[in-house]
Scaffold this active site. Sequence first.
Site, PDB file in Angstrom:
ATOM      1  N   HIS A   9       0.841  -1.201   0.000  1.00 32.25           N
ATOM      2  CA  HIS A   9       0.000   0.000   0.000  1.00 32.25           C
ATOM      3  C   HIS A   9       0.886   1.265   0.000  1.00 32.25           C
ATOM      4  O   HIS A   9       0.725   2.146  -0.841  1.00 32.25           O
ATOM      5  CB  HIS A   9      -0.906  -0.032   1.236  1.00 32.25           C
ATOM      6  N   GLU A  10       1.846   1.307   0.933  1.00 34.33           N
ATOM      7  CA  GLU A  10       2.702   2.501   1.037  1.00 34.33           C
ATOM      8  C   GLU A  10       3.602   2.653  -0.188  1.00 34.33           C
ATOM      9  O   GLU A  10       3.800   3.759  -0.686  1.00 34.33           O
ATOM     10  CB  GLU A  10       3.563   2.432   2.307  1.00 34.33           C
ATOM     11  N   HIS A  62       1.866   4.367  -3.051  1.00 34.61           N
ATOM     12  CA  HIS A  62       1.925   5.831  -2.946  1.00 34.61           C
ATOM     13  C   HIS A  62       3.282   6.322  -3.449  1.00 34.61           C
ATOM     14  O   HIS A  62       3.372   7.246  -4.258  1.00 34.61           O
ATOM     15  CB  HIS A  62       1.819   6.286  -1.477  1.00 34.61           C
TER      16      HIS A  62
HETATM   17 ZN   LIG Z   1      -2.240   5.296   2.167  1.00 36.71          ZN
END
Ligand SMILES: [Zn+2]
Length: 376
Positions: A67-68, A71
């Site tokens: 998830h990170e 980004h």
């Molecule tokens: Zn996030």
Amino acid sequence: MRATFSLGRPAGIRVGAHWSVLLTMALLAWLLAESLLPAAVPGLSAVVYWASGTAGSVVFLASLLVHELSHALVARHRGLAVDRVTLWLFGGSTELTDDPSTPRTALAVAVAGPAASLLAGAGFLGVSLPLSGVVAVTLAWLGWTNLVLAVFNLLPGAPLDGGRVLQALVWRLTGDKRRAQAASARSGRVLGLALAGAGLAWLLWSGSFAGLWLAGIGWFLSLSARAELAAGPAREVLGRIRLGEIMTPAPVTAPGWFTVQGFVDQAAAARFRTYPVMAFDGHPVGVISLALLARVPEQARASTRVEDVCARPPACLVAAPDTPLPAVLGRIGGRPGQDLALVVSDGVLVGVVSPGDIARTLELAVLGANAHRSAQ
Ligand SMILES: [Zn+2]
């Protein structure tokens, strides 16, 4: 959140973890092994439950990292410098060195994480369907937790991803980035307090540990949102400041070819704790501090050169004079060798930025921002 240990550089992005992530991992493993798995698939041995629970919690943290990193990778693809990704108690954080320059970029970076969690959630659920037993239950749990993670992160308040989405939309609609930041931070503060209240009510009503967890997350969100709101005016001022404007020019330097003993005698007369280290040809090579010198055993001081024990890039910060201050903010200070940034232009040391230079600039910015506000 400062990382306690490094997890390497997947795809060239600095990834670390704060020790509190171990607590999260242990809690999730415990939740799976002692409660969820025995209830769903009864009659197995504790070893099987704990092995599956531990595997489940490790894979969950890996999906959090995905998830990170989503980004971070989208940010980098859009030309923004990524500082680091850190995992900690309440999840992960991706720190960017640059601020997104358009609402479209801000939106793309914000939705990348939840999109990755949605995909991971659907993937785990899909894989779990044809399976049975403890593996299927663990995979289904991973699927649902990733879906919950995606939805939770889309709640519209900074610093959650949904807050960044809100910020990008308000920015797009009003054309005013600062107003958009303030709106998403205010929304984050209300959201955080609401979540904290709901968590406390849940805890008191059912004694559920999840209530305590939610209250903790809500409290953290409201504090972060408040900090963002307070930092808004100062951040705008800081974004315009370049290192060249605030550096201390012509600093006292340490000759790298000196022995540690030779330089200690010289440093005793100077008034500083940290020095840029220069090579014999006049180029800067790193940073030496009294703390780093003190690590050299006394009997080795006469035979060790300063440049052999100094912190070199990337352990020490080197930046150009036109680097914006926010790019080094939060990275100066702390570890030995990082307590000074070298400002270098065309291979020549033109100055240094110390925590003192930064504190002075921040204090002046706050004074300026307050003066500006009271004059309105
Ligand atoms: Zn996030």
